[in-house]
Design a protein around this motif. Structure first.
Motif, short mmCIF file in Angstrom:
data_model
loop_
_atom_site.label_atom_id
_atom_site.label_comp_id
_atom_site.label_asym_id
_atom_site.label_seq_id
_atom_site.Cartn_x
_atom_site.Cartn_y
_atom_site.Cartn_z
N ILE A 115 65.78 54.19 30.41
CA ILE A 115 65.59 55.03 31.60
C ILE A 115 64.34 55.87 31.43
CG2 ILE A 115 68.10 55.18 32.00
CD1 ILE A 115 67.72 58.25 31.16
N THR A 116 63.89 56.45 32.54
CA THR A 116 62.81 57.44 32.52
C THR A 116 63.06 58.42 33.64
OG1 THR A 116 60.41 57.75 32.44
CG2 THR A 116 61.22 56.16 34.04
N ALA A 117 62.74 59.68 33.42
CA ALA A 117 62.93 60.69 34.45
C ALA A 117 62.02 60.42 35.64
CB ALA A 117 62.65 62.08 33.89
N LEU A 118 62.53 60.66 36.83
CA LEU A 118 61.69 60.59 38.02
C LEU A 118 60.88 61.88 38.12
CD1 LEU A 118 64.13 59.03 40.65
CD2 LEU A 118 62.36 57.89 39.29
N GLY A 119 59.65 61.76 38.60
CA GLY A 119 58.76 62.90 38.65
C GLY A 119 59.25 63.99 39.59
N GLY A 120 59.47 65.17 39.05
CA GLY A 120 59.99 66.28 39.83
C GLY A 120 61.45 66.55 39.58
N SER A 121 62.10 65.68 38.80
CA SER A 121 63.52 65.86 38.52
C SER A 121 63.76 67.09 37.66
CB SER A 121 64.09 64.64 37.80
OG SER A 121 65.45 64.84 37.43
N ILE A 195 70.96 57.46 39.07
CA ILE A 195 70.18 56.46 38.35
C ILE A 195 69.68 55.47 39.40
CG2 ILE A 195 70.23 54.60 36.64
CD1 ILE A 195 70.51 57.28 35.34
N VAL A 196 68.39 55.20 39.42
CA VAL A 196 67.79 54.37 40.46
C VAL A 196 67.17 53.13 39.83
CG1 VAL A 196 66.12 54.28 42.36
CG2 VAL A 196 67.24 56.46 41.77
N ARG A 197 67.48 51.98 40.40
CA ARG A 197 66.86 50.74 39.95
C ARG A 197 65.35 50.85 40.10
NH1 ARG A 197 68.82 45.17 40.14
NH2 ARG A 197 67.05 43.73 39.95
N SER A 198 64.60 50.46 39.07
CA SER A 198 63.15 50.56 39.11
C SER A 198 62.57 49.71 40.24
CB SER A 198 62.55 50.11 37.77
OG SER A 198 62.76 51.08 36.78
N MET A 199 61.49 50.25 40.83
CA MET A 199 60.78 49.53 41.89
C MET A 199 59.91 48.46 41.23
SD MET A 199 61.80 51.38 44.54
CE MET A 199 63.34 51.74 43.68
N ASN A 200 60.48 47.30 41.00
CA ASN A 200 59.84 46.25 40.21
C ASN A 200 60.42 44.92 40.64
OD1 ASN A 200 58.65 44.67 38.23
ND2 ASN A 200 59.75 45.60 36.53
N LEU A 201 59.56 43.92 40.88
CA LEU A 201 60.03 42.62 41.34
C LEU A 201 60.45 41.69 40.20
CD1 LEU A 201 57.52 42.10 44.25
CD2 LEU A 201 60.00 41.81 44.44
N ASP A 204 62.63 43.10 33.55
CA ASP A 204 62.08 43.49 32.25
C ASP A 204 62.77 44.76 31.78
OD1 ASP A 204 60.86 45.67 33.53
OD2 ASP A 204 58.93 44.67 33.71
N ASP A 205 62.34 45.29 30.67
CA ASP A 205 62.99 46.46 30.06
C ASP A 205 62.22 47.76 30.31
OD1 ASP A 205 65.09 44.92 28.93
OD2 ASP A 205 63.77 44.32 27.28
N LEU A 206 61.28 47.74 31.25
CA LEU A 206 60.43 48.90 31.49
C LEU A 206 60.93 49.69 32.70
CD1 LEU A 206 56.97 47.19 31.03
CD2 LEU A 206 58.11 48.70 29.39
N PRO A 207 61.37 50.92 32.51
CA PRO A 207 61.71 51.76 33.66
C PRO A 207 60.44 52.27 34.33
CG PRO A 207 62.05 53.00 31.63
CD PRO A 207 61.66 51.61 31.22
N HIS A 208 60.45 52.33 35.66
CA HIS A 208 59.29 52.76 36.44
C HIS A 208 59.58 54.12 37.06
CE1 HIS A 208 57.29 48.61 36.94
NE2 HIS A 208 58.29 48.47 36.06
N ALA A 226 66.94 59.68 37.36
CA ALA A 226 66.18 58.81 36.46
C ALA A 226 66.10 57.41 37.03
CB ALA A 226 66.85 58.77 35.08
N ALA A 227 65.07 56.68 36.62
CA ALA A 227 64.95 55.26 36.93
C ALA A 227 65.45 54.46 35.74
CB ALA A 227 63.50 54.90 37.24
N ILE A 228 66.07 53.32 36.02
CA ILE A 228 66.57 52.43 34.98
C ILE A 228 65.84 51.10 35.11
CG2 ILE A 228 68.49 51.62 36.43
CD1 ILE A 228 70.21 51.45 33.88
N SER A 229 65.55 50.46 33.99
CA SER A 229 64.83 49.18 34.03
C SER A 229 65.62 48.14 34.80
CB SER A 229 64.55 48.67 32.61
OG SER A 229 65.75 48.17 32.02
N THR A 230 64.94 47.14 35.32
CA THR A 230 65.63 46.11 36.12
C THR A 230 66.62 45.30 35.28
OG1 THR A 230 63.65 44.74 35.81
CG2 THR A 230 63.88 45.90 37.91
N ASN A 231 66.28 45.01 34.03
CA ASN A 231 67.23 44.30 33.17
C ASN A 231 68.50 45.10 32.98
OD1 ASN A 231 66.13 41.79 32.57
ND2 ASN A 231 64.97 42.52 30.81
N ASP A 232 68.34 46.40 32.73
CA ASP A 232 69.51 47.24 32.51
C ASP A 232 70.26 47.53 33.80
OD1 ASP A 232 69.38 47.42 29.71
OD2 ASP A 232 67.84 48.97 29.82
#
Length: 473
Positions: A115-121, A195-201, A204-208, A226-232
Motif C-alpha cells: 500500500i501507499t498513502a494517498l496524497g493529503g491523507s 483502501i483504493v485499488r491503484s489506478m493501473n491497467l 503488478d505489486d506497485l501501489p499508485h 491508501a492505495a493498494i497494488s493491483t495484484n494485492d
C-alpha cells in the motif's frame, strides 16, 4: 470580359503558388525543428538532471525547491529576453515512514500487502488501524450498503480501470473519483479507513498514489486513505469471497503542514510583431515522491523548455510573445496554474494559445484542442505537415490542468497526446523513473510541440483566407 477572366485565372494561380510556397517553406522549417531536436536536443539531458540529481519534487519539498533553482538557471543560459519566478503558496504534505499493511485471515495467519498513502491523507492512529473490510465497486455503492454495514469497517474500493477503453485517460477518469473522494464519502457512513485499488491497467505489486480530498470535513472526522497494488487488490477481493470476516491492518505516518512559498518558473521570448499576443507552453515541475517524476511531469517540463531553445537554435524569431511556464503544485492543488491565470487576468494579458505536455514522454501521436469551430478548421489545415512524422491524431477537446484556468474568450488550449498505453503503468508509482523514458520518443515530442507553436505563431488562429496555409478555410 475576356481580360477579366484572364486576371481571375492569374489571381487563382498566384494564390495557389503562394500556398504551395508556404507549404514548402513550412515543411523545411519543421524538418529543421525535428533535426535539431533529434540530433542536438537538450531535453533528455535536462530530464536526466531533474530525475537523477534532484528526484521527487512534491510541492513544498526540498526537491521542488531545487527544481525551481535548476530550471531557472537553465532557462537563463538560453539567452531568453526574460526569466523570472512567480511566487505561489503551495500545500506541504509529507509521507513520513514507509507504510505497512497486512491481511489477517486467522490467528497468526497474515499476508503482507503493498500500500501507499494517498496524497493529503491523515495518518492512522499510532498503533495503526485494523478492521474488517467491505468491498465496493464505487462510491455509489456506499448508499446500497448503508451505515449499518459500513460503520467500523475499512472500505475497499475495487472498481478497476476499464481495459476495453482504447483511450486510457478515459479509463482513468472512470474510476479516479474513488481515490479523490472515497475517504470523504466513506467517513459519512462511519468507516474507519479506505483502501483504493491503484489506478493501473496492468497487474503488478506497485501501489499508485495520487491526490485525495476531504472537502470541508473537520479534521477530527477524517479517516486514513491508501492505495493498494493491483495484484494485492485481486488477492483481497478473492479472499473476501471466501472469508467475509477477515481483517486488514495498515499503518501510515503522513502529515499535513502549513502552506509554504514556492514558485512557477517562467521564461519569455518577446514577440517581434505583436508582442501583446502571448503563447504559452508548459508542464508541471512538481511530482509525487515515490519515483522521480520522469514521465509525470519531468518530460513535459523539459519538452516545454526545449520549444524555446529550438526556436533560438534555428534562428526563428516569433511574431508573438512565447512563454514557457513550469507550473508548481499540479499534483495536489493546482495552485501554480491558478496563480498564473490570476496574475495574467490582473494584467489584462492576451493569451491567444496555450499548449501543455502532461501525458508522459512516450511517442507523440497528436494533439487535443479546445477551440471554436473556425479555429479548429484552421488547425486541421496544418495536419498534413505532421503526417511525415506519424503525427495523425487531431481531435476536439484538449489542454491540461495547469492551462485550464486560461480558458475563455478566443484562447485556444492544446494538449500533446503521446501514445498512452504504457502511461498508467508508471503514473504516480515508484517506477516513474528516468530509465523508463526513451530518449528518441521524448525528443520527438519536443519537436512536435515546437512545430505546432511555429505554425500558430506564423499564421495565427484567426480564420481568414489571407492567413490560411492553403489559401482557404
Amino acid at each position: 470580359m475576356k481580360s477579366f477572366y484572364t486576371v481571375l485565372i492569374l489571381l487563382f494561380i498566384g494564390l495557389g503558388t503562394s500556398a504551395q510556397t508556404n507549404s514548402t517553406e513550412d515543411s523545411l522549417n519543421i524538418r529543421k525543428i525535428y533535426d535539431m531536436s533529434l540530433l542536438n536536443g537538450k531535453s533528455y539531458t535536462w530530464l536526466d538532471h531533474l530525475s537523477n540529481e534532484i528526484g521527487g519534487r512534491l510541492s513544498g519539498s526540498y526537491g521542488a525547491e531545487q527544481a525551481v533553482e535548476y530550471t531557472k538557471a537553465e532557462l537563463e543560459k538560453l539567452g531568453l529576453d526574460k526569466v523570472w519566478l512567480q511566487p505561489v503558496m503551495v500545500p506541504k504534505w509529507t509521507r513520513g515512514g514507509r507504510e505497512f499493511a497486512y491481511v489477517q485471515t486467522g490467528p497468526g495467519q497474515t499476508r503482507n500487502v503493498n500500500i501507499t498513502a494517498l496524497g493529503g491523507s491523515v495518518a492512522t492512529p499510532a498503533g495503526g488501524t485494523k478492521a474488517e473490510v467491505i468491498e465496493v465497486q464505487g462510491i455509489e455503492q456506499l448508499k446500497e450498503y448503508g451505515k449499518e454495514n459500513i460503520e467500523g469497517k475499512i472500505v475497499f474500493y475495487n472498481r478497476p480501470m476499464r481495459a476495453d477503453l482504447i483511450q486510457t485517460f478515459e479509463a482513468y477518469s472512470g474510476c479516479v473519483d474513488q481515490r479523490y473522494s472515497g475517504a470523504k464519502e466513506a467517513a459519512k457512513y462511519g468507516a474507519v479507513g479506505v483502501i483504493v485499488r491503484s489506478m493501473n491497467l496492468r497487474l503488478d505489486d506497485l501501489p499508485h498514489t495520487g491526490s485525495m480530498s476531504y472537502g470541508d470535513m473537520p479534521v477530527k472526522d477524517r479517516i486514513p486513505a491508501a492505495a493498494i497494488s493491483t495484484n494485492d487488490a485481486e488477492y483481497l477481493s478473492g479472499i473476501l469471497k471466501i472469508q467475509k470476516d477477515l481483517e486488514l491492518y495498515f499503518k501510515m505516518n503522513c502529515e499535513q503542514h502549513e502552506d509554504v512559498q514556492s514558485y512557477n518558473v517562467i521564461g519569455e521570448i518577446t514577440g517581434t510583431e505583436t508582442p501583446e499576443e502571448i503563447m504559452v507552453v508548459g508542464g508541471h515541475l512538481d511530482s509525487w515522491d515515490l519515483g522521480d517524476g520522469s514521465h509525470d511531469d519531468g518530460a513535459g517540463v523539459v519538452q516545454s523548455m526545449e520549444v524555446l531553445r529550438l526556436f533560438k537554435e534555428i534562428g526563428y524569431k516569433p511574431k508573438k510573445t512565447l512563454r514557457v511556464v513550469l507550473f508548481m503544485n499540479e499534483e495536489n492543488g493546482l495552485r501554480g496554474g491558478n496563480k498564473y491565470a490570476e496574475v495574467a487576468k490582473s494584467k489584462s494579458e492576451n493569451h491567444v494559445f496555450a499548449l501543455e505536455s502532461d501525458a508522459g514522454g512516450f511517442t507523440p501521436r497528436g494533439f487535443g484542442f479546445t477551440s471554436n469551430d473556425e479555429q479548429y478548421e484552421k488547425i486541421l489545415s496544418w495536419k498534413s505537415l505532421f503526417e511525415p512524422y506519424l503525427i495523425h491524431y487531431f481531435h476536439r477537446g484538449g489542454g491540461g490542468a495547469d492551462i485550464s484556468p486560461l480558458k475563455g474568450g478566443n484562447t485556444v488550449l492544446a494538449g500533446l497526446r503521446p501514445d498512452s498505453q504504457r502511461y498508467f503503468d508508471h503514473h504516480h508509482a515508484a517506477n516513474d523513473t528516468f530509465e523508463h523514458v526513451n530518449k528518441r520518443e521524448l525528443e520527438l515530442g519536443a519537436a512536435t510541440m515546437t512545430s505546432l507553436v511555429y505554425l500558430v505563431d506564423k499564421y495565427g488562429l484567426e480564420s481568414t483566407a489571407k492567413d490560411s496555409l492553403n489559401g482557404t478555410d
